[in-house]
Design an enzyme around this catalytic site. Structure first.
Site, PDB file in Angstrom:
ATOM      1  N   TYR A 144       0.830  -1.206   0.000  1.00 30.22           N
ATOM      2  CA  TYR A 144       0.000   0.000   0.000  1.00 30.22           C
ATOM      3  C   TYR A 144       0.871   1.266   0.000  1.00 30.22           C
ATOM      4  O   TYR A 144       0.586   2.244  -0.696  1.00 30.22           O
ATOM      5  CB  TYR A 144      -0.926   0.022   1.223  1.00 30.22           C
ATOM      6  N   LYS A 156       1.249   4.513  -2.667  1.00 24.76           N
ATOM      7  CA  LYS A 156       1.112   5.921  -2.266  1.00 24.76           C
ATOM      8  C   LYS A 156       2.324   6.739  -2.682  1.00 24.76           C
ATOM      9  O   LYS A 156       2.184   7.865  -3.184  1.00 24.76           O
ATOM     10  CB  LYS A 156       0.898   6.009  -0.754  1.00 24.76           C
ATOM     11  N   GLN A 171       0.350   4.462   8.884  1.00 22.73           N
ATOM     12  CA  GLN A 171      -0.078   3.245   8.208  1.00 22.73           C
ATOM     13  C   GLN A 171      -0.551   2.218   9.250  1.00 22.73           C
ATOM     14  O   GLN A 171       0.190   1.864  10.167  1.00 22.73           O
ATOM     15  CB  GLN A 171       1.077   2.665   7.385  1.00 22.73           C
ATOM     16  N   ASP A 224      -5.469  11.648   6.264  1.00 23.73           N
ATOM     17  CA  ASP A 224      -6.301  10.441   6.306  1.00 23.73           C
ATOM     18  C   ASP A 224      -7.677  10.756   6.876  1.00 23.73           C
ATOM     19  O   ASP A 224      -8.603   9.947   6.757  1.00 23.73           O
ATOM     20  CB  ASP A 224      -5.628   9.369   7.167  1.00 23.73           C
ATOM     21  N   PRO A 276     -10.228  -6.356  -7.300  1.00 22.72           N
ATOM     22  CA  PRO A 276      -9.526  -5.099  -7.009  1.00 22.72           C
ATOM     23  C   PRO A 276      -9.629  -4.108  -8.171  1.00 22.72           C
ATOM     24  O   PRO A 276     -10.186  -4.434  -9.218  1.00 22.72           O
ATOM     25  CB  PRO A 276      -8.089  -5.572  -6.816  1.00 22.72           C
ATOM     26  N   THR A 306      24.223  64.671  22.907  1.00 26.45           N
ATOM     27  CA  THR A 306      24.814  64.977  24.209  1.00 26.45           C
ATOM     28  C   THR A 306      25.211  63.660  24.857  1.00 26.45           C
ATOM     29  O   THR A 306      24.822  62.584  24.379  1.00 26.45           O
ATOM     30  CB  THR A 306      23.797  65.694  25.118  1.00 26.45           C
ATOM     31  N   GLY A 336      17.494  59.881  22.308  1.00 28.46           N
ATOM     32  CA  GLY A 336      16.264  59.095  22.180  1.00 28.46           C
ATOM     33  C   GLY A 336      16.077  58.395  20.855  1.00 28.46           C
ATOM     34  O   GLY A 336      14.941  58.206  20.417  1.00 28.46           O
ATOM     35  N   SER A 379      16.694  55.194  20.223  1.00 23.70           N
ATOM     36  CA  SER A 379      16.047  53.898  20.501  1.00 23.70           C
ATOM     37  C   SER A 379      14.578  54.105  20.822  1.00 23.70           C
ATOM     38  O   SER A 379      13.705  53.375  20.326  1.00 23.70           O
ATOM     39  CB  SER A 379      16.734  53.198  21.666  1.00 23.70           C
TER      40      SER A 379
END
Length: 913
Positions: free
Chosen positions: A52, A56, A100, A125, A272, A380, A385, A387
């Site tokens: 099988y 697949k 499986q 599945d 089959p 300075t 500022g 960040s």
């Protein structure tokens, strides 16, 4: 009739296969690197299971699915099976997982538990309780339908029989066929009866069926005379009965007596060759469907992100109080929101994560977002500022303008964090959180750099010591020791032999002269440039004497400790583009010069591989978040006055892919535009290949007053009254520095947006004056910002200006050509960026120019190491100094990171400031 049935089956299978092939090709057009992935997990080695699985795998290959057969031995335990399933669940390249059945193990394994361990989104599945539950509720578009029932429905549709209103009978109630078949027929509007072993009048029930589906596992149980004339019969049974005419002594039959049933049925599947191939086809269809869903839900730039609402307080509390008052989103949740997959993220607790570099390959075909660099005027000592503005801007773009946005910032050093300057998480209501995590250990990257750097330092001195105390033969025997009775060169040693022009791989074949050349690096101790590091400002380690132990036999020399973030390894981390690139850069790092004038590298020392191992986790960017829930990459932290002062290229590359073409990545360059921004363009962008769109120049009233002639600003001391009272004359004079820094940004061909970071002591007139003078200097726009007190809302005008500027025409260019001589490149930076008249190469610097030109390093970019407190080399010269000559006292080579750094004036490399 039989021939027509086979023709119909063949046609349906061909149609399904061609449709799936087209779907796979379409996905590849959408993403050339994408391919649907399927894993078939097998326990044991049953022949029927192998058959099988081979069917697949063959079907998957025909369609273009990448299928893998995962085999576990019969001795596998339930725990081992579940572990394998978890691994596949977390693998983003796999979109379907089949277990499986039966599980052929010598141990007892709970099949239900194993089946339900499969992630529902990969359960192609359709056997998990979640998918079964959705099917029973009729949620057909939000589940996977088991493959056999799905194949049966496809066959029924292809017969041309309308299911709606028909009477359907299902014989059997298994979880794989009967029960889901009942639900599927029901939600397709059939009137369904399920029959089983306790059904009283089975022939009578069957005789009333317009559609009959049989899956009971009993050979030829359903007789032809039971079947209603013209009925559609789907036989799902696989049974073996004795047959002496067959070589095996048996043959395969279904649950329906085919010979008699075919006379009455309008359509009947053979066994089959009937339902079996359709089951495999539907398995492929489910896998392709899963891959489609994955692509749809993981489109780069398609974010589904929630933002954190700020609870603003006045007066504004301390940074740590604000940080601790906010509950950050779980970092795995944020990762999902911005399109990161679970197997691309390594969690460090609930607020930090590392991102794996494999994401770059997944996203490499995607377009980049807009690239913004935040820089500033000459600051300075308190900082202006940048960040805070960077974080405020991303909060505005994300939480308030609803644009995809990433901040990319540097990891702070412990030196300034525990000094006057403090951390680098931003401040007020524009922070990266948690600030303690951000400012301290984070995920250990700086510690890794410390370990790697000091390994090199130890190797340098150990090599000098051993070469001075041992014969050539003894040294050679220690470098290439006997193992198992023979000597063998390591790959690094093979590289060294090739560098020396010795094309030999057998240690026993080297001549005495070759042994001497190989074993002796012959480092000049006075030429050693590699120092030990510690991520602490410890002034008593700035000059030390090493080798005072009696075991070092009198080998002593003066040395020093630098701060970790000044290590070349930090610069390598920031400028690298991949693990392999980092390995090569680490190998190129020059640690000393031989007495013959040759550069000695870490590869020559034989430690470059060990360095890469120590840095293998540090190379992954760190994911955190802002107060308002926007994502932040924190990665690398080289200083800007003595290194190139920018976060990592890798973080920027990943972020630009994640935000998508309409999104923004905002990164910060250290100190003023004359330092961090210049290096961002000429070094970082040169190596990354990335092209920025906008420059944000941060200015403050207090810094501009200082440049206008205001009193000295000293960290830790109260500000003089000139800085807290309105003084337009002083401010206007100081705006010359801002004008010069705008000009510096414009040298690179990009629009400049000035962000005036407002303080509570600034007046309306002062803020207006700065904005007006910035616009007069041809800034694209200038806006006042209050993000420190208001979060993203206080930077909304800045975000809107940046968005407009990103759409304006621009033509990015570098400041100088790498082919120019070293001195000319330095001169261009000094004259165009600093405003100097010229440069002066002092004797040591002139010697280094000649040495590096001879050694082949002259085409590297330049990384000026100078004070950040002035445009000139003298920290006390404010505003826009003129008429000065920049003295270059020395030049160092960071060959691994890929630049030369001239030492300007009195700048020091062994502390943070």
């Amino acid at each position: 009739k039989i021939q027509l049935c086979f023709i119909l089956l063949s046609r349906v299978l061909r149609q399904v296969r061609e449709r799936l092939k087209k779907d796979v090709e379409q996905m590849k057009l959408q993403d050339p690197n994408f391919r649907p992935g399927l894993v078939v997990l097998q326990v044991g080695d049953r022949d029927d299971s192998n058959l099988y699985i081979s069917m697949k795998l063959k079907a998957a290959a025909e369609i273009g699915i990448n299928a893998t057969h995962m085999r576990l031995p019969k001795t596998a335990t339930e725990e081992e099976v579940l572990h394998s399933i978890t691994e596949v669940n977390e693998n983003s390249s796999v979109h379907g997982l089949i277990v499986q059945l039966p599980l052929d193990s010598v141990h007892k394994i709970d099949t239900e538990k194993v089946t339900n361990a499969v992630a529902p989104e990969k359960d192609v599945d359709g056997l998990t309780s979640i998918n079964a539950g959705k099917l029973s509720r009729g949620d057909l578009r939000d589940c996977f339908i088991p493959c056999t029932p799905s194949g049966c429905m496809e066959l029924i549709r292809q017969t041309g029989v309308s299911v709606a209103g028909k009477r359907a009978v299902v014989i059997g109630r298994s979880k794989i066929v009967g029960a889901p078949m009942h639900d599927l027929l029901l939600w397709n509007h059939a009137t369904v009866t399920t029959c089983h072993s306790k059904t009283a009048d089975l022939p009578g029930e069957v005789s009333r069926a317009d559609i009959l589906v049989v899956g009971i596992g009993k050979a030829e149980m359903v007789k032809g005379e039971w079947i209603k004339k013209g009925a559609v019969v789907i036989d799902c049974g696989i049974n073996h009965i004795p047959d002496e005419t067959k070589a095996s002594g048996k043959r395969v039959v279904g649950d329906v007596h085919y010979a008699s049933a075919k006379e009455l049925a309008g359509f009947i599947t053979p066994v089959p060759g009937g339902v079996g191939p359709m089951t495999v086809a539907m398995l492929m269809a489910n896998t392709v469907l899963s891959a489609k869903r994955f692509l749809e839900s993981h489109q780069p730039g398609k974010w589904s992100i929630s933002y954190t609402k700020l609870d603003l307080q006045k007066p504004v509390p301390s940074d740590i109080v604000i940080s601790r008052s906010c509950v950050p989103k779980p970092i795995d949740c944020l990762a999902r929101e911005v399109g990161l997959l679970s197997d691309e993220v390594e969690l460090f607790g609930k607020t930090k994560a590392k991102v794996q570099l494999k994401i770059i390959k997944r996203l490499q075909a995607q377009p980049d977002g807009k690239y913004v660099v935040v820089t500033g005027i000459t600051p300075t000592p308190l900082g202006e500022g940048k960040s805070t503005t960077t974080i405020g801007l991303v909060q505005a773009l994300g939480a308030h303008m609803k644009l995809n946005v990433f901040a990319c910032v540097r990891q702070p050093s412990q030196g300034p964090t525990f000094g006057i300057k403090g951390g680098a998480a931003g401040g007020g209501y524009s922070q990266v959180i948690p600030m303690e995590e951000f400012n301290l250990h984070l995920t250990g990257d700086i510690h890794a750099i410390t370990a790697a750097n000091n390994l090199v330092a130890a190797a340098v001195d150990a090599r000098i010591f051993h070469e001075s105390t041992q014969s050539d033969k003894a040294l050679y025997n220690r470098l290439v020791p006997l193992s198992g009775g023979q000597r063998k060169f390591s790959p690094i040693q093979i590289n060294r032999l090739k560098k020396l022009g010795i094309e030999k791989t057998d240690p026993s074949t080297l001549t005495e002269e070759e042994i001497t050349r190989f074993a002796r690096l012959d480092m000049d101790p006075s030429s050693v440039t590699w120092q030990r590091v510690l991520d602490t400002n410890d002034r008593f380690l700035r000059k030390i004497t090493i080798g005072q132990s009696p075991t070092e036999k009198g080998y002593t020399r003066e040395a020093q400790f630098d701060i970790t973030v000044a290590s070349e390894i930090m610069a390598v981390l920031a400028l690298t583009s991949s693990l392999e690139d980092m390995r090569q850069r680490l190998a190129k790092m020059v640690v000393a010069t031989s007495r013959g004038g040759q550069p000695i590298t870490t590869e020559d020392l034989g430690v470059s591989g060990a360095l890469a191992v120590l840095m293998k986790d540090a190379i992954k960017p760190n994911l955190m978040q802002t107060l308002e829930g926007t994502p932040v990459f924190v990665h690398a932290g080289p200083f800007a006055n003595i290194a190139h002062g920018n976060s990592s290229i890798l973080a920027d590359i990943i972020a630009l892919k994640l935000v998508g073409p309409e999104g923004f990545v905002v990164t910060e360059a250290g100190f003023g535009a004359d330092i961090g921004m210049e290096k961002f363009f000429n070094i970082k962008c040169r190596y990354s290949g990335l092209r920025p769109h906008v420059v944000v120049l941060v200015a403050t009233v207090r810094a501009l007053k200082m440049h206008g002639g205001g009193p000295t600003v000293t960290a830790g001391m109260p500000l003089p009254k000139e800085y807290i009272e309105e003084n337009l004359e002083l401010l206007e004079k100081g705006c010359s520095n801002m004008t010069k820094q705008i000009e510096n940004a414009q040298h690179f061909g990009l629009p400049v947006v000035v962000a005036v970071n407002a303080f509570k002591t600034d007046t309306e007139a002062e803020l207006d004056l700065v904005c007006n003078m910035a616009k007069a200097a041809r800034a694209f726009d200038a806006v006042r910002c209050s993000h420190w007190a208001e979060g993203g809302a206080g930077a909304l005008a800045l975000g809107q200006a940046v968005q407009r500027a990103s759409e304006a025409p621009s033509k990015f260019k570098f400041l100088y050509d790498l082919e120019l001589p070293i001195a000319d490149k330095i001169r261009i930076i000094a004259q165009k960026i600093y405003g100097a008249d010229d440069i002066e190469l002092l004797p040591e610097a002139q010697h280094k120019v000649e040495l590096y030109t001879k050694q082949g390093f002259s085409k590297l970019p330049i990384c000026m190491a100078k004070t950040h407190l002035s445009l000139s080399h003298e920290a006390d010269k404010k505003g826009v100094p003129t008429g000065f000559i920049v003295p270059i006292r020395d030049i160092r080579a960071s060959v691994g990171s890929g630049f030369l750094f001239p030492l300007v004036g009195t700048v020091s490399c062994n502390s943070s400031y």
